[in-house]
Design a protein around this motif. Structure first.
Motif, short mmCIF file in Angstrom:
data_model
loop_
_atom_site.label_atom_id
_atom_site.label_comp_id
_atom_site.label_asym_id
_atom_site.label_seq_id
_atom_site.Cartn_x
_atom_site.Cartn_y
_atom_site.Cartn_z
N GLN A 92 68.49 35.54 12.75
CA GLN A 92 69.22 35.99 11.51
C GLN A 92 70.19 37.25 11.67
O GLN A 92 70.82 37.32 10.64
CB GLN A 92 68.17 36.10 10.20
N GLY A 93 69.88 37.82 12.68
CA GLY A 93 70.56 39.05 12.87
C GLY A 93 71.72 39.05 13.82
O GLY A 93 71.85 37.68 14.19
N SER A 94 72.50 40.16 14.25
CA SER A 94 73.42 40.07 15.32
C SER A 94 72.98 40.74 16.52
O SER A 94 74.08 40.60 17.39
CB SER A 94 74.73 40.59 14.67
N ASN A 95 71.98 40.86 16.73
CA ASN A 95 71.56 41.76 18.02
C ASN A 95 71.13 40.83 19.00
O ASN A 95 70.07 40.21 19.12
CB ASN A 95 70.26 42.49 17.61
N ARG A 96 72.07 40.38 19.80
CA ARG A 96 71.88 39.46 20.85
C ARG A 96 70.91 39.75 21.93
O ARG A 96 70.08 38.75 22.27
CB ARG A 96 73.40 39.23 21.76
N PRO A 97 70.85 40.76 22.51
CA PRO A 97 69.65 41.10 23.24
C PRO A 97 68.31 40.88 22.49
O PRO A 97 67.21 40.56 23.35
CB PRO A 97 69.80 42.42 23.69
N LEU A 98 68.09 41.22 21.34
CA LEU A 98 66.96 40.87 20.72
C LEU A 98 66.69 39.53 20.53
O LEU A 98 65.35 38.86 20.78
CB LEU A 98 66.79 41.56 19.11
N GLN A 99 67.53 38.83 20.30
CA GLN A 99 67.57 37.15 20.17
C GLN A 99 67.13 36.72 21.35
O GLN A 99 66.11 35.86 21.25
CB GLN A 99 68.81 36.67 19.52
N ALA A 100 67.85 37.22 22.37
CA ALA A 100 67.42 36.65 23.87
C ALA A 100 65.87 37.05 24.14
O ALA A 100 65.18 36.14 24.39
CB ALA A 100 68.16 37.06 24.87
N ALA A 101 65.46 38.35 24.03
CA ALA A 101 64.30 38.63 24.48
C ALA A 101 63.12 37.93 23.38
O ALA A 101 61.97 37.64 24.04
CB ALA A 101 64.00 40.16 23.95
N SER A 102 63.25 37.72 22.18
CA SER A 102 62.50 37.14 21.26
C SER A 102 62.31 35.48 21.49
O SER A 102 61.11 35.11 21.42
CB SER A 102 62.78 37.38 19.61
N LEU A 103 63.43 34.95 22.16
CA LEU A 103 63.31 33.49 22.31
C LEU A 103 62.58 33.49 23.66
O LEU A 103 61.77 32.45 23.87
CB LEU A 103 64.67 32.96 22.29
N VAL A 104 62.89 34.17 24.58
CA VAL A 104 62.26 34.13 26.03
C VAL A 104 60.68 34.46 25.90
O VAL A 104 59.90 33.79 26.79
CB VAL A 104 62.89 35.01 27.07
N ARG A 105 60.28 35.35 24.90
CA ARG A 105 58.87 35.46 24.95
C ARG A 105 58.23 34.40 24.53
O ARG A 105 56.98 34.37 24.83
CB ARG A 105 58.91 36.76 23.79
N LEU A 106 58.62 33.61 23.72
CA LEU A 106 57.92 32.26 23.02
C LEU A 106 57.21 31.58 24.13
O LEU A 106 56.06 31.56 24.24
CB LEU A 106 58.55 31.75 22.14
N PRO A 107 58.02 31.03 25.00
CA PRO A 107 57.49 30.22 26.03
C PRO A 107 56.52 31.18 27.04
O PRO A 107 55.67 30.52 27.90
CB PRO A 107 58.44 29.37 26.96
N LEU A 108 56.79 32.44 27.35
CA LEU A 108 56.12 33.05 28.11
C LEU A 108 54.67 33.36 27.66
O LEU A 108 53.70 33.69 28.48
CB LEU A 108 56.77 34.64 28.25
N GLN A 109 54.28 33.28 26.43
CA GLN A 109 52.88 32.98 26.08
C GLN A 109 51.99 32.25 26.56
O GLN A 109 50.97 32.13 26.84
CB GLN A 109 53.07 32.92 24.45
N LEU A 110 52.51 30.98 26.96
CA LEU A 110 51.67 29.64 27.43
C LEU A 110 51.20 30.27 28.77
O LEU A 110 50.02 30.03 29.02
CB LEU A 110 52.71 28.36 27.54
N PRO A 111 51.94 30.69 29.96
CA PRO A 111 51.53 31.20 31.27
C PRO A 111 50.20 32.40 30.83
O PRO A 111 49.53 32.62 31.63
CB PRO A 111 52.54 31.43 32.09
N MET A 112 50.59 33.06 29.96
CA MET A 112 49.80 34.36 29.57
C MET A 112 48.38 33.70 28.90
O MET A 112 47.40 34.07 29.47
CB MET A 112 50.37 35.16 28.61
N ILE A 113 48.63 32.90 28.23
CA ILE A 113 47.18 32.31 27.64
C ILE A 113 46.48 31.47 28.82
O ILE A 113 45.57 31.57 29.07
CB ILE A 113 47.50 31.18 26.51
N ARG A 114 47.29 30.97 29.53
CA ARG A 114 46.64 30.31 30.71
C ARG A 114 46.18 31.14 31.59
O ARG A 114 44.94 30.72 32.26
CB ARG A 114 47.68 29.21 31.58
N GLY A 115 46.82 32.16 31.97
CA GLY A 115 46.00 33.17 32.90
C GLY A 115 44.94 33.76 32.39
O GLY A 115 43.85 34.02 33.09
N ALA A 116 44.59 34.09 31.26
CA ALA A 116 43.62 34.63 30.42
C ALA A 116 42.33 33.75 30.71
O ALA A 116 41.31 34.03 30.90
CB ALA A 116 43.90 34.97 29.19
N TRP A 117 42.81 32.44 30.21
CA TRP A 117 41.77 31.31 30.26
C TRP A 117 41.30 30.96 31.71
O TRP A 117 40.09 30.99 31.89
CB TRP A 117 42.39 30.16 29.79
#
Length: 122
Positions: A92-117
């Motif tokens: 909803q904002g205009s900060n492109r780096p924050l947008q990119a980082a927040s979107l990339v972060r979402l799928p990165l949670q899956l390998p983190m969860i798998r690694g912990a498990w």
């Protein structure tokens, strides 16, 4: 014989050490990630930082790795709504780096969860 900590679990440990420290030192950084329905934002932020540090320590120690792996995976699942909120808010904002980082972060949670498990099952 105890197996060494897997690389993916080492990444989880490092991420938890860094993030947990920031939760305690600068909790205000995480306030914008908090969904409105979560009560006591500051206390939850501090508590999740403590949980991250405990999970990191537990993963690092073979005797507690099994419990810490399950706890770490559960913690990562538990904070996922905050990651989604961060991405939605960023869009909803205009900060492109924050947008990119927040979107990339979402799928990165899956390998983190798998690694912990996996660490908990090794």
């Amino acid at each position: 014989m105890t197996r060494p900590l897997r690389t993916d679990a080492k990444i989880v440990v490092g991420a938890f050490l860094a993030s947990g420290t920031v939760h305690l030192v600068k909790p205000e950084v995480f306030k914008p990630l908090m969904p409105s329905w979560v009560p006591a934002h500051r206390e939850v932020i501090i508590g999740s930082g403590v949980a991250e540090l405990l999970c990191a320590a537990g993963l690092a120690m073979p005797a507690t790795r099994k419990v810490a792996g399950v706890a770490s995976a559960a913690l990562l699942l538990g904070v996922f709504p905050g990651n989604i909120k961060m991405a939605v808010d960023a869009m909803q904002g205009s900060n492109r780096p924050l947008q990119a980082a927040s979107l990339v972060r979402l799928p990165l949670q899956l390998p983190m969860i798998r690694g912990a498990w996996r660490a908990g099952r090794a």
